[in-house]
Design an enzyme around this catalytic site. Sequence first.
Site, PDB file in Angstrom:
ATOM      1  N   CYS A  17       0.891  -1.151   0.000  1.00  0.00           N
ATOM      2  CA  CYS A  17       0.000   0.000   0.000  1.00  0.00           C
ATOM      3  C   CYS A  17       0.933   1.205   0.000  1.00  0.00           C
ATOM      4  O   CYS A  17       1.947   1.191  -0.697  1.00  0.00           O
ATOM      5  CB  CYS A  17      -0.972  -0.041   1.177  1.00  0.00           C
ATOM      6  SG  CYS A  17      -0.237  -0.353   2.800  1.00  0.00           S
ATOM      7  N   PHE A  18       0.626   2.220   0.744  1.00  0.00           N
ATOM      8  CA  PHE A  18       1.505   3.379   0.747  1.00  0.00           C
ATOM      9  C   PHE A  18       2.694   3.170   1.680  1.00  0.00           C
ATOM     10  O   PHE A  18       3.843   3.293   1.286  1.00  0.00           O
ATOM     11  CB  PHE A  18       0.724   4.643   1.114  1.00  0.00           C
ATOM     12  CG  PHE A  18       1.540   5.879   0.938  1.00  0.00           C
ATOM     13  CD1 PHE A  18       1.876   6.326  -0.322  1.00  0.00           C
ATOM     14  CD2 PHE A  18       2.008   6.571   2.028  1.00  0.00           C
ATOM     15  CE1 PHE A  18       2.671   7.447  -0.494  1.00  0.00           C
ATOM     16  CE2 PHE A  18       2.795   7.694   1.873  1.00  0.00           C
ATOM     17  CZ  PHE A  18       3.126   8.135   0.613  1.00  0.00           C
TER      18      PHE A  18
END
Length: 167
Positions: free
Chosen positions: A109-110
């Site tokens: 994800c981030f």
Amino acid sequence: MEKVVDLFGVGEANSQKLLEGGKDLSEIQQGLFIGSVAEANNKDFLKSSNITHVLTVAVALAPPYPDDFVYKVIEVVDRSETDLTVYFDECYSFIDQAIQSGGGVLVHCFMGMSRSVTIVVAYLMKKHGMGFSKAMELVRSRRHQAYPNPGFISQLQQFEKSIQGNA
């Protein structure tokens, strides 16, 4: 190189680091890795880690190397009210096919803390019949910054009940 703006809300310097690539992959089991957008942007490191597939669980992150890796993108935000359970099956299939083909898969994800961790925990629960606590413990033992948001934890606990109900 163009000036990097603070697109991610982490400051210009940190945005630059994330876009340049990192080396903080966590191997959860053979062929299954969790990382951040920084690792997803490090082509050489991914290749040297035998990563062939990349599962992105984030918004606004286009695959940087579509000719080099097989990508699946699940566009979701990291909020408690986001329902990740609707993606568990397709993510499971993507991860499992990558591993079965002898490759490695990066789930990111981030920051590699919440969305990606949730997907990997769900995968482990379904693949190995693990309970939520056991799967989460395994992931945290290999990725200390694994902290799904409270909504995702609740979804994983419900997922555990649904798996047990089908056993």
